[in-house]
Design an enzyme around this catalytic site. Structure first.
Site, PDB file in Angstrom:
ATOM      1  CD  GLU A 128      -4.138   8.360 -36.366  1.00 18.82           C
ATOM      2  OE1 GLU A 128      -3.026   8.409 -35.808  1.00 18.82           O
ATOM      3  OE2 GLU A 128      -4.607   7.310 -36.841  1.00 18.82           O
ATOM      4  CD  GLU A 139      -7.039   5.171 -41.909  1.00 25.47           C
ATOM      5  OE1 GLU A 139      -6.676   4.441 -40.969  1.00 25.47           O
ATOM      6  OE2 GLU A 139      -6.505   6.264 -42.161  1.00 25.47           O
TER       7      GLU A 139
HETATM    8  C1  XIL Z   1      -1.122   1.845 -40.672  1.00 24.53           C
HETATM    9  C2  XIL Z   1      -0.669   0.895 -41.771  1.00 24.53           C
HETATM   10  O1  XIL Z   1      -1.733   0.086 -42.149  1.00 24.53           O
HETATM   11  C3  XIL Z   1       0.490   0.067 -41.287  1.00 24.53           C
HETATM   12  O2  XIL Z   1       1.048  -0.679 -42.363  1.00 24.53           O
HETATM   13  C4  XIL Z   1       1.571   0.937 -40.676  1.00 24.53           C
HETATM   14  O3  XIL Z   1       2.577   0.134 -40.116  1.00 24.53           O
HETATM   15  C5  XIL Z   1       1.001   1.855 -39.615  1.00 24.53           C
HETATM   16  O4  XIL Z   1      -0.052   2.606 -40.173  1.00 24.53           O
HETATM   17  N1  XIL Z   1      -4.578   5.164 -38.978  1.00 24.53           N
HETATM   18  C6  XIL Z   1      -4.056   5.655 -40.162  1.00 24.53           C
HETATM   19  C7  XIL Z   1      -3.272   4.767 -41.044  1.00 24.53           C
HETATM   20  O5  XIL Z   1      -4.302   6.808 -40.498  1.00 24.53           O
HETATM   21  O6  XIL Z   1      -2.262   5.454 -41.705  1.00 24.53           O
HETATM   22  C8  XIL Z   1      -2.684   3.611 -40.286  1.00 24.53           C
HETATM   23  O7  XIL Z   1      -2.078   2.731 -41.219  1.00 24.53           O
HETATM   24  C9  XIL Z   1      -3.743   2.921 -39.473  1.00 24.53           C
HETATM   25  C10 XIL Z   1      -4.338   3.852 -38.474  1.00 24.53           C
END
Ligand code: XIL
Length: 433
Positions: A170, A284
């Protein structure tokens, strides 16, 4: 050990050539042969035996949801600029052990990120009250962290298949148009603040290349990756890193909603990323719905997967971000493949059917027996063990029947073209050959 269920579907049939093969129980990992099919575990789900059993059946890649992030692995006490101390917490250990024991590949997530990274890591004297350090100091800390975390994982779990790692996560602004804004407030990036350009990305990949174990592919991972300005930012970065042989793949987070983006926009991003020649991983995926229309949600998963399959030679993993809806970080939008009771949703069935390349049943039901036909093959899944199933012609004549010896099965059956009805456990499905 992965459990394998063997079963035989017996069928009684008149006038039809019926074969009763013995087949393995299949999950998503078995019907998608071109790439890994994954999900996440966290410190709670890894200790839930139902979740572990489900993972063993369905998935062959696991990403720790939070347990390998910098705020979980960095240890302030005793750290110096040259030696950032690292640890694996109990959740990380349980996940890595589970994956090693069961030969499930692990996606590491993540090394360099503006979020979930301790504030002391960016500050003088490694204290939360110190001033922000310069880039030379940050390089030393970053290199040490990357070296130490790879070393800790590989020495603790020498047989773990650590096949991919999100090196930088990110780094770009939400909708593209350059790096994430500099700063330490929420959503801002201390990395941009310290470096002022993308040197931290290049350096992170340089260090990761230096210390990653053999076979661990290095990824740049981001969200809103389908917004064209951001697609371009990611593409340009990937090409620059590729020219220096520092990157292996692009991670498409794929946090989607029913309303946006549409599959075509998503497909354009897949095409653009594929044109780099690098691997693509959907890292994701979740698709929120505000209406709870799970049938429509299933079709959207199918449409997105169809875009992925168009470039399946480039794709090395498809990872869903959450097992059950209630476990999802976006639980309000019920965005994943299993409902809060662990039942398969239409999204699961759509992906399963698409992956089996068997076409979709004419009428599809959720969490219940299904049957569909491709060529001369009648596929049946989801009939409870010991329960009878029946196939009738359109005029109601019994064509085939059997007793499920396991909760899933596939039989091969030569059956003339036409319309049939499949019945089992109070479900009636129309199937067309
Ligand atoms: C999220 C998790 O799912 C949550 O449990 C945490 O509180 C915040 O992070 N992008 C990513 C992930 O790269 O690491 C994130 O995961 C969601 C968005």
């Amino acid at each position: 050990m992965k459990s394998k269920y063997k079963f035989i579907m017996a069928a009684t049939i008149t006038g039809l050539n019926l074969v009763c093969p013995q087949v393995d129980a299949q999950g998503l990992k078995d019907v998608y042969k071109d790439f890994k099919f994954g999900n996440i575990l966290n410190s709670t789900t890894v200790n839930n035996s139902n979740m572990k059993a489900l993972v063993l059946t369905e998935f062959n890649s696991i990403t720790p949801e939070n347990e390998l992030k910098p705020d979980a692995t960095m240890v302030q006490s005793g750290s110096t600029n040259e030696n950032i101390k690292v640890q694996l917490n109990a959740g990380a250990k349980a996940i890595l052990q589970f994956c090693q024991d069961n030969n499930i590949a692990l996606r590491g997530h993540c090394l360099v990120w503006h979020s979930q990274t301790p504030s002391w890591f960016f500050r003088e004297n490694l204290t939360t009250t110190g001033a922000i350090v310069d880039s030379a100091t940050m390089n030393r800390r970053m290199e040490s962290y990357i070296k130490n975390i790879f070393s800790l994982i590989t020495s603790s779990y020498p047989n773990l298949n650590l096949y991919a790692y999100d090196v930088v996560n990110e780094a770009f602004a939400n909708d593209g148009g350059g790096l994430r804004p500099a700063g330490t407030a929420s959503g801002q990036s201390p990395w941009t603040l310290i470096y002022g350009n993308d040197d931290f990305i290049v350096n992170a990949f340089t260090y990761a290349r230096r210390y990653a174990p053999l076979g661990c592919k290095l990824f740049y991972n981001d969200y809103n990756e389908y917004i064209s300005a951001k697609t371009n930012d990611m593409y340009n970065l990937a090409m620059k890193l590729k020219a220096a042989n520092l990157i292996d793949g692009i991670g498409m987070q794929s946090h989607l909603d029913m309303g946006y983006p549409d599959a075509n926009l998503y497909g354009q991003a897949v095409a653009k990323f594929a044109s780099t020649g690098l691997e693509i991983q959907v890292t994701e995926i979740d698709i929120t719905t505000s209406t709870g229309d799970f049938v429509a949600q299933g079709l959207k998963y199918r449409d997105i997967m169809t875009k992925i399959l168009a470039y399946k030679n480039n794709v090395s993993a498809f990872v869903v971000w959450g097992i059950q809806d209630n476990q999802s970080w976006r639980s309000y939008g019920k965005p994943v493949l299993f409902d809060s009771n662990g039942n398969k949703k239409p999204a699961y069935n759509e992906l399963y059917n698409l992956g089996s390349s068997t076409g979709t049943p004419e009428i599809q039901s959720t969490n219940s027996p299904r049957a569909w036909i491709t060529g001369n093959q009648l596929n049946i899944t989801g009939v409870s063990q010991g329960k009878p199933w029946f196939v009738y012609s359109a005029t109601g004549i019994l064509v085939s029947r059997g007793i499920a010896e396991s909760a899933k099965s596939t039989i091969t059956l030569n059956i003339p073209s036409g319309i049939y009805f499949f019945r089992a456990e109070n479900h009636s499905l129309k199937i067309v050959n």
